[in-house]
Design a protein around this motif. Sequence first.
Motif, PDB file in Angstrom:
ATOM      1  N   ASN A 186     -11.847   5.586  -7.603  1.00  0.00           N
ATOM      2  CA  ASN A 186     -12.993   5.209  -6.774  1.00  0.00           C
ATOM      3  C   ASN A 186     -14.296   5.256  -7.554  1.00  0.00           C
ATOM      4  OD1 ASN A 186     -11.307   4.846  -4.608  1.00  0.00           O
ATOM      5  ND2 ASN A 186     -11.682   6.873  -3.716  1.00  0.00           N
ATOM      6  N   GLN A 187     -14.449   6.229  -8.424  1.00  0.00           N
ATOM      7  CA  GLN A 187     -15.689   6.381  -9.176  1.00  0.00           C
ATOM      8  C   GLN A 187     -15.535   5.671 -10.527  1.00  0.00           C
ATOM      9  OE1 GLN A 187     -18.227   7.627  -7.624  1.00  0.00           O
ATOM     10  NE2 GLN A 187     -16.941   8.254  -5.867  1.00  0.00           N
ATOM     11  N   SER A 188     -16.321   4.655 -10.720  1.00  0.00           N
ATOM     12  CA  SER A 188     -16.214   3.843 -11.935  1.00  0.00           C
ATOM     13  C   SER A 188     -16.657   4.610 -13.171  1.00  0.00           C
ATOM     14  CB  SER A 188     -17.045   2.576 -11.785  1.00  0.00           C
ATOM     15  OG  SER A 188     -18.419   2.907 -11.575  1.00  0.00           O
ATOM     16  N   SER A 189     -17.530   5.594 -13.029  1.00  0.00           N
ATOM     17  CA  SER A 189     -18.003   6.329 -14.206  1.00  0.00           C
ATOM     18  C   SER A 189     -16.910   7.178 -14.839  1.00  0.00           C
ATOM     19  CB  SER A 189     -19.194   7.213 -13.822  1.00  0.00           C
ATOM     20  OG  SER A 189     -18.809   8.136 -12.809  1.00  0.00           O
ATOM     21  N   ASN A 190     -15.855   7.455 -14.075  1.00  0.00           N
ATOM     22  CA  ASN A 190     -14.753   8.254 -14.605  1.00  0.00           C
ATOM     23  C   ASN A 190     -13.621   7.417 -15.177  1.00  0.00           C
ATOM     24  OD1 ASN A 190     -16.140  10.537 -13.704  1.00  0.00           O
ATOM     25  ND2 ASN A 190     -15.115  10.487 -11.704  1.00  0.00           N
ATOM     26  N   CYS A 191     -13.753   6.123 -15.116  1.00  0.00           N
ATOM     27  CA  CYS A 191     -12.679   5.229 -15.557  1.00  0.00           C
ATOM     28  C   CYS A 191     -12.972   4.685 -16.951  1.00  0.00           C
ATOM     29  CB  CYS A 191     -12.504   4.067 -14.569  1.00  0.00           C
ATOM     30  SG  CYS A 191     -12.116   4.589 -12.890  1.00  0.00           S
ATOM     31  N   LEU A 192     -11.915   4.261 -17.601  1.00  0.00           N
ATOM     32  CA  LEU A 192     -12.066   3.622 -18.913  1.00  0.00           C
ATOM     33  C   LEU A 192     -12.760   2.286 -18.771  1.00  0.00           C
ATOM     34  CD1 LEU A 192     -11.353   3.605 -21.990  1.00  0.00           C
ATOM     35  CD2 LEU A 192      -9.212   2.461 -21.349  1.00  0.00           C
ATOM     36  N   PHE A 193     -12.482   1.583 -17.706  1.00  0.00           N
ATOM     37  CA  PHE A 193     -13.094   0.283 -17.426  1.00  0.00           C
ATOM     38  C   PHE A 193     -13.096   0.093 -15.916  1.00  0.00           C
ATOM     39  CE2 PHE A 193      -8.587  -0.407 -18.031  1.00  0.00           C
ATOM     40  CZ  PHE A 193      -8.235  -1.164 -16.917  1.00  0.00           C
ATOM     41  N   THR A 194     -13.733  -0.966 -15.462  1.00  0.00           N
ATOM     42  CA  THR A 194     -13.778  -1.300 -14.040  1.00  0.00           C
ATOM     43  C   THR A 194     -13.403  -2.754 -13.857  1.00  0.00           C
ATOM     44  OG1 THR A 194     -16.116  -1.936 -14.096  1.00  0.00           O
ATOM     45  CG2 THR A 194     -15.603   0.397 -13.677  1.00  0.00           C
ATOM     46  N   VAL A 195     -13.071  -3.094 -12.641  1.00  0.00           N
ATOM     47  CA  VAL A 195     -12.880  -4.491 -12.234  1.00  0.00           C
ATOM     48  C   VAL A 195     -13.742  -4.730 -10.997  1.00  0.00           C
ATOM     49  CG1 VAL A 195     -10.559  -4.694 -13.212  1.00  0.00           C
ATOM     50  CG2 VAL A 195     -10.837  -3.874 -10.866  1.00  0.00           C
ATOM     51  N   PRO A 196     -14.294  -5.907 -10.854  1.00  0.00           N
ATOM     52  CA  PRO A 196     -15.185  -6.155  -9.704  1.00  0.00           C
ATOM     53  C   PRO A 196     -14.411  -6.161  -8.399  1.00  0.00           C
ATOM     54  CG  PRO A 196     -14.814  -8.168 -10.940  1.00  0.00           C
ATOM     55  CD  PRO A 196     -14.181  -7.079 -11.744  1.00  0.00           C
ATOM     56  N   ALA A 197     -15.075  -5.686  -7.372  1.00  0.00           N
ATOM     57  CA  ALA A 197     -14.436  -5.644  -6.060  1.00  0.00           C
ATOM     58  C   ALA A 197     -14.601  -6.944  -5.298  1.00  0.00           C
ATOM     59  CB  ALA A 197     -15.022  -4.487  -5.239  1.00  0.00           C
ATOM     60  N   ASN A 198     -15.710  -7.665  -5.511  1.00  0.00           N
ATOM     61  CA  ASN A 198     -16.001  -8.873  -4.740  1.00  0.00           C
ATOM     62  C   ASN A 198     -16.157 -10.092  -5.627  1.00  0.00           C
ATOM     63  OD1 ASN A 198     -16.108  -7.391  -2.291  1.00  0.00           O
ATOM     64  ND2 ASN A 198     -18.176  -6.709  -2.820  1.00  0.00           N
TER      65      ASN A 198
END
Length: 926
Positions: free
Chosen positions: A250-262
Motif C-alpha cells: 500500500n505504501q509506495s515509499s516502502n516498495c522497490l518500484f510502483t505502478v500507477p493505479a489509474n
Amino acid sequence: MALPMSLGVLLESEVIEDPLYRDEGLCVLGIFGKTAMQPGSPKEFLINTLADKHIYHLFGLDETDNQNSGGLIQAYYSQEHRVLYLVLTSVCDNRQLLRACESLSAGIGHSEAHESWKGADKQHCLALLYLFSLCHVLLLVHPTCCFDVTYDRLFRAVDALRQKTLPLLRAAIKDSNISKEWKVNCRPCPPRLLFVFQMNGTLRSCGGNGSDPSGGNADKPKKHSPRRRLQHALEDQIYRIFRKSRVLTNQSSNCLFTVPANQAFVYVVPGPEEDPVAAVLGQLRSNCALRENDTNTSVSGPRRYQQMRHSARQPSFNVESSSLSGGQLVDCSLKEFLWQHVELVLTKKGFDDSVGRNPQPSHFELPTYSKWAQVAYRLHQVMIANTDEESAELSVKVQSQLKVLEGFLDTDAKFSENRCQKALPLAHSTYQSNLPHNYTTTVHKNQLTQALRVYSQHARGVAFQRYALQLHEDCYKFWSNGHQLCEERSLTDQHCVHKFHLLPRPGEKPEMDHNPPILNHNSRGRSTGSCNCGRKQAPREDPFAIQAANYDFYQMLEEKCCGMLERIDFPVFQPSTPYPAPACEEAPRSPEVAAPVLSSGSEPSEAEKLKESIPASHTPGESTSLSLALSLGQSTDSLGPYGDGGGGEGQEKRPGLVDSQASTVEYLPGMLHSSCPKGLLPKFSSWSLVKLGPAKAYNHHTGLEQPGFLPGSSFLLPWDVVIRSRTEDEVGLTEPLDGGPSSWPAPNKALVGKRGSAGGLGRGRRRDDVARAFVGFEYEDSRGRRFLSSGPDKVVKVLGPGGAKEPATRALNTDMPLYIPSPAQGRGLKSHYAQLARLYIVVPDAHLEITLNPQVQPGSPPCSVFHPEQTELVLPSDGLWVLRFPYSYVTDRGPCYPPKDNQPLANYKVLRGILRANTASPLPPQ
C-alpha cells in the motif's frame, strides 16, 4: 548529445548543456529487459521511436564498445526533451549471451559454468539496483506478450539487496548537494515501472474492428481492440502477482518500484505488417498527416518546448470519426503511452501511487543534470566501476552483500544442496556399515567407493562435487580418529592388528596410554618352527623384521639345542668404525646373474697349476682343503688350521671366510641376492650350516629321529656317486681307491658265498667304485609338521624297513619347489603350504668332494636370486650337514611374500645344481 555513450564515460566527461535547459529539471528513464533471438536489440530501437531520431544503428551497439558480461549501461541525453535514457544490457540480451557462451566454451566443468552464470546474474541485479536508485521511470521490455513470472523473484532479490546495501549507499552520497529525503532513501523518488511487450502472432488473425469471429454478435462491435484488451489483462495479472508476493504494497515509499493505479502501465507493441510496402506507405501517410497539422512558422527555444509539452498533454486516445463503425477507441502510440508518465515528472507533480485507507505521500525530487550526475558518479564508483580509491572500501562491502541474492536467484543450486544434504547421511551410513573397529587403507577406499556410489544415486546438481569432497573429508576424519589400523604387513603378508601406533625406540618400553600408542607390531599370527639343526621345535611370533625372522629366533633356540655343534659360519659385515652406515639404495647394481660361482670348471688353467703345485706327500684331508680353496678362489693359506690336512671330528670350528674386498664401513641392510651392490655384506647371515655328527650318525633304516616329521617321511634319499671306473686288468696294479687293506678280487676268481660266481665276469668289463651319500629336502608348514620330498610335489613315504629306495638324482637334477601343499591339510578350505626349511647332506668318509651352492628364486621373474654370503662351499667328508634356508626373503624393494592361492607355485623354486660331487683320488705311493 548527438550519440549514445557508455554511462561511465558520460559521468566522467563534461556535458555542455544548453543555457535554456541548464536550470530545468531532468527526467531519467531507464530501459531493461530481454530481447528476442533476432539481430539487433529492440530496447535501443525504442529510443529511436521516442526521440524521433536515428540514434542507434540497425543492429544495435558496435562490438567494439565496452564489453562487460556483468552489465553494460548506455546513456543518451536528449536536452530538448529533458530526458536522459539509460539502457541496460546483460546476459539476457543476444549480444551479451553470445559473448558469455564463447567464454564458457573452453571446456570447463558444469559447476564452474554454473558459478560463471550466477556471477553474471548477481552483477545484473547490482546494475538493476543502480537503475532503481537513479531513475524516475523504468521501462521493462519483453520479447513476447506473456509475462515472465521469474521477474517476481528477480525484483524480490533486488529489493533484498537494496535493504542490505542501503547504509552503504547512504555513506556514498552523504556529501552530495541533494535533499535530505534523497540521502535517506538513496533515490529521487520511488520509480514507476512500465511494461512493454512485443506482439507475437497470436492476435494478428483477429479482425481490426474487434468483431466477434464466431458471428454471434457480429453487429455489436467491441469498445476496445484485442490489443487493448490484452494490455488490460496483463495489467491485472502483473498487479495481482506483485501484490501476492508483496513486491507491491500500500505504501509506495516502502516498495522497490510502483505502478500507477489509474493509468495504463502495460503497452503491447504491434508486430510488423505482413506487407512491408504497405507498412512503409502507412508510415509515410501518418507522417504527412502530422505535417499538415503543423504550423508553417518554425518554432524554437522555450516555445518549442512548451508546444511539445502541450502536444504531450493531449489524450492518449481519440474517438474515431463517424465513418468508422461503432466508435471504437483508437490505440495510442508508444510515445503517447510513455509520455503521459514522463509529463508527471517534468511538471514536478510526481507519482501518487500509494493506495489504501491512509495513503502516505512519497518524496519526489526533479534534479538538474549536474546534481544528478554528481550522485550518479558516486554510486557508479561504489556499485559498478570501482576505480576510485576513496570509495574502494564501500565497493568491497557492497560486493560482499551480493550473497543475499543466492537464496532468490540460485534456485537450482538451492535444490542441489538440499538433495546433496539428504544424500550425505545415507552415504555416511553406507561407509560405516560392516566396518571393524580398526581397518586399513584398502578397506577405507572400498567403503568410500560404496559410499560415493550411494551418494551419486541420490545427489544431483551443481553442488554434487562440493558435497562429494565433503564426503571424502568426513570419511577420512572418521577413519583417522581412532579407527586407522596399522598399515605394516608382516613378512608372511599379515597386517598388524594394532591401531595406528609408533614403534618403541631402542631401550624404550611399550606405552598404551600414549597418543598414538607406542607398541611393537603384532599380527596375532603364531607358528611352530624348528631350530637350525631341526632337533628342537618352539612357537614363534609372526615376524615383521628380517632379523627377527632369519636370525633372532634361531639364535634363541641355539642356546638350548645346537650351540655346541660344529658349523661353518658365513661371512658377515665386520665394522671398522663405531658407527657403520647402511648402504645407499642408489648404489650401482651388479648384473642379474645366478651366483658368483668360481669353480675349477670356470678357471681350468689356474686349477691345473694349483694341482701341479701340490706336494707328493699330501693326504686326503689336504685334497678336501684344496677343493674348498679352489671353489672360493683363495689359496690354502686362508684355510688356517685346515690347510695342513688335519681332518676329522677333532677339528676346531671352521672360521668364517670373509671376502677380502668386502666393505668395512657400509653394510647391506637386507639379504644378499643377485641384484644387490657388490662388495657389501649383511650384519647377520640368514643362512645356517651346522654338522649334526659324522656320517654314521644317520641310520637309513630309521631315518631322522627328530620331532614334527610325518610318519614314514623322515628318510633321506640315497645318492650313489661314482668315484672311479676301471677295468679288471687294472686291479692289483694300484692301491685301492679307499686306501684300505682290502681290494677287489683277482680276475677270473669268484668270491666265496656270492651268487652268480660260476661264470664270473667277462674279461674287459668295468667295475665302479661307488660312494653312497644321502640327501633330503625338508619342508615345514606353519604348524610344525615336517616331511622330506623326493621331487616336485612328491613326499617321501616309507612304509617298510630298509629306508627310501628312490634315488636322490631326480631331486638334484630338477628345480625343487620352495613351497608345496602340505600333505596334512586342515578342515578349512584354505590350503596350507609347507616351505623348504632345510637340506640334509650325509657326506661319506670317502675320497669325495660335495660342493654346496644353494640358489633360491622366491617369486615370479624378474625376482632376484638369493644365495648365501659364500657360494661353491665344499663340505668336509664324513659328516651329517644341515643347511637351514631363510624363513623370509627380503630385497631393497620389500619382502617376497609367500604365494597366494591363485599364484603358481612353480615360480617359487630352488634352482637345480644345489649339490655337485667331485672325486678326490690320492696319488699312488712312491
